[in-house]
Write an enzyme that holds these catalytic residues in place. Structure first.
Site, PDB file in Angstrom:
ATOM      1  N   GLU A 131      31.276 115.648  52.649  1.00  0.00           N
ATOM      2  CA  GLU A 131      31.140 116.308  51.347  1.00  0.00           C
ATOM      3  C   GLU A 131      31.716 117.726  51.289  1.00  0.00           C
ATOM      4  OE1 GLU A 131      26.986 115.857  50.318  1.00  0.00           O
ATOM      5  OE2 GLU A 131      27.182 113.693  50.101  1.00  0.00           O
ATOM      6  N   ASN A 172      34.276 112.206  54.607  1.00  0.00           N
ATOM      7  CA  ASN A 172      33.454 111.324  53.765  1.00  0.00           C
ATOM      8  C   ASN A 172      32.986 112.111  52.542  1.00  0.00           C
ATOM      9  OD1 ASN A 172      31.909 108.747  53.695  1.00  0.00           O
ATOM     10  ND2 ASN A 172      30.087 110.036  53.998  1.00  0.00           N
ATOM     11  N   HIS A 208      28.173 105.963  45.714  1.00  0.00           N
ATOM     12  CA  HIS A 208      26.851 106.037  45.057  1.00  0.00           C
ATOM     13  C   HIS A 208      27.089 105.943  43.551  1.00  0.00           C
ATOM     14  CE1 HIS A 208      24.751 106.853  48.747  1.00  0.00           C
ATOM     15  NE2 HIS A 208      25.536 107.877  49.013  1.00  0.00           N
ATOM     16  N   GLU A 236      28.671 104.245  51.772  1.00  0.00           N
ATOM     17  CA  GLU A 236      27.261 104.436  51.387  1.00  0.00           C
ATOM     18  C   GLU A 236      26.971 103.746  50.055  1.00  0.00           C
ATOM     19  OE1 GLU A 236      26.107 108.596  51.518  1.00  0.00           O
ATOM     20  OE2 GLU A 236      27.285 108.986  53.322  1.00  0.00           O
ATOM     21  N   ASP A 238      25.655 102.101  46.924  1.00  0.00           N
ATOM     22  CA  ASP A 238      24.484 101.630  46.178  1.00  0.00           C
ATOM     23  C   ASP A 238      24.764 101.849  44.693  1.00  0.00           C
ATOM     24  OD1 ASP A 238      23.947 104.415  45.976  1.00  0.00           O
ATOM     25  OD2 ASP A 238      22.260 104.331  47.373  1.00  0.00           O
TER      26      ASP A 238
HETATM   27  C1  XIL Z   1      20.333 110.806  52.507  1.00  0.00           C
HETATM   28  C2  XIL Z   1      19.280 109.977  53.241  1.00  0.00           C
HETATM   29  O1  XIL Z   1      19.410 108.627  52.885  1.00  0.00           O
HETATM   30  C3  XIL Z   1      17.900 110.491  52.887  1.00  0.00           C
HETATM   31  O2  XIL Z   1      16.902 109.828  53.670  1.00  0.00           O
HETATM   32  C4  XIL Z   1      17.815 111.993  53.146  1.00  0.00           C
HETATM   33  O3  XIL Z   1      16.560 112.469  52.704  1.00  0.00           O
HETATM   34  C5  XIL Z   1      18.923 112.722  52.417  1.00  0.00           C
HETATM   35  O4  XIL Z   1      20.176 112.178  52.794  1.00  0.00           O
HETATM   36  N1  XIL Z   1      25.204 111.350  51.046  1.00  0.00           N
HETATM   37  C6  XIL Z   1      25.175 111.295  52.428  1.00  0.00           C
HETATM   38  C7  XIL Z   1      23.947 110.843  53.123  1.00  0.00           C
HETATM   39  O5  XIL Z   1      26.202 111.530  53.059  1.00  0.00           O
HETATM   40  O6  XIL Z   1      23.753 111.494  54.356  1.00  0.00           O
HETATM   41  C8  XIL Z   1      22.715 111.015  52.266  1.00  0.00           C
HETATM   42  O7  XIL Z   1      21.621 110.408  52.940  1.00  0.00           O
HETATM   43  C9  XIL Z   1      22.942 110.415  50.899  1.00  0.00           C
HETATM   44  C10 XIL Z   1      24.076 111.108  50.192  1.00  0.00           C
END
Ligand code: XIL
Length: 315
Positions: A131, A172, A208, A236, A238
């Site tokens: 990020e 990422n 996301h 990631e 969802d």
């Molecule tokens: C999230 C985890 O899933 C949570 O359990 C934690 O509290 C916060 O982080 N982007 C990312 C991940 O790169 O590391 C994050 O994971 C979600 C957003």
């Protein structure tokens, strides 16, 4: 057949899931997670982050990360390392110590080389930098950028490459899945790093998403990255909704999972898809986005949702 088996049969490296150590006591959860025909890859949701691995300077703790790495080994699953350098879940000894550029350089080098080195030979790909950009495409003004400018990215990548020459090194981020200012900034960064000979193998598109609001041009965006000589993955995935869930939302979610997975399948350089945990029982969404949830393909009771069939049809 199950998700990873299907992905493999169509030429992808993996279909995977994030997981987290507190979930390991849930036997029913573990039975599905550990089925390597369903998930051929896992990512630790938290236990390889900076606050977990180097909570105070020079004191490394690998117990949580090792448990995930050992699970992957036992199950015969690939492992994604997540992550080395990120503004969040970063201990205050890094963000608030007023390190000089030279000091922060060696802090990053020591952290990345120790963590990546600890898992040498066990990790398919590392999210070395997580990020780096704001949504408007400007650099995130965290301690790394404020102290070192953009050079922190190559410092981290070089340290990671030296520590595990066989791991694929990724940057990422989220909101880089379709055309946007942030996507343009990431494309430009890839081009710059490649032209400078900085080690970089992949771009992770977090994925996301919100039901009914997928960006257009998913496939074209993946191809813009692969055209620059990097592989890509949805790291990631969802797809959340405003609660309560309705039949219409669950059906749209099914379509959206199909669309995202199909985009990866259509691009040779897209190596795989990872969902950010497979069940609503352990999703990060409700805590982070109040009023939203049900983002995963399995429900709270570990039953498959229509979204599962969306993934199957996409694969
Ligand atoms: C999230 C985890 O899933 C949570 O359990 C934690 O509290 C916060 O982080 N982007 C990312 C991940 O790169 O590391 C994050 O994971 C979600 C957003």
């Amino acid at each position: 057949s199950n998700l990873h088996a299907l992905a493999k049969s169509k030429g992808k490296l993996y279909f995977g899931s994030a997981t987290d150590n507190p979930e390991f006591t849930d036997a029913a959860y573990m039975a599905i997670l550990s089925d390597n025909t369903m998930f051929g890859q896992i990512t630790p949701g938290n236990s390889m982050k900076w606050d977990a691995t180097e909570p105070s300077q020079g004191q490394f703790t690998f117990s949580g990360g090792d448990a995930v790495a050992n699970l992957a080994k036992t199950n015969g699953q690939l492992l994604r390392g997540h992550n080395c350098v990120w503004y969040s879940q970063l201990p205050s000894w890094v963000s608030n110590s007023g390190f000089s550029a030279a000091e922060l350089t060696s802090v990053i080098q020591n952290h990345c080389s120790t963590v990546v080195g600890h898992y040498k030979g066990q990790v398919y790909s590392w999210d070395v930098v997580n990020e780096p950009f704001n949504d408007d495409g400007t650099w995130r003004t965290d301690v790394f950028y404020n102290t070192l400018g953009t050079s922190y990215v190559s410092i981290a990548l070089q340290a990671a490459r030296a520590a595990d020459p066989n791991a694929k090194l990724y940057i990422n981020d989220y909101n880089i899945e379709g055309p946007s200012a942030k996507t343009t900034s990431m494309l430009n960064l890839v081009q710059t790093l490649k032209s400078q000979g900085v080690p970089l193998d992949g771009i992770g598109l977090q994925g996301h998403f919100i039901v009914g609001e997928l960006p257009g041009n998913l496939q074209q965006t993946l191809e813009q990255f692969t055209a620059l000589g990097v592989e890509v993955a949805y790291t990631e995935l969802d797809i959340r909704m405003t609660l309560p869930a309705t039949q219409a939302l669950l059906t749209q979610q099914q379509k959206d999972y199909d669309t995202v997975v199909s985009a990866c399948m259509a691009v040779e350089g897209c190596v795989g898809v990872t969902i950010w945990d497979y069940t609503d029982k352990y999703s990060w969404v409700p805590q982070t986005f109040p009023g939203q949830g049900e983002a995963c393909p399995w429900d709270q009771n570990l039953a498959k949702k229509p979204a599962y069939d969306g993934i199957v049809s996409g694969l």
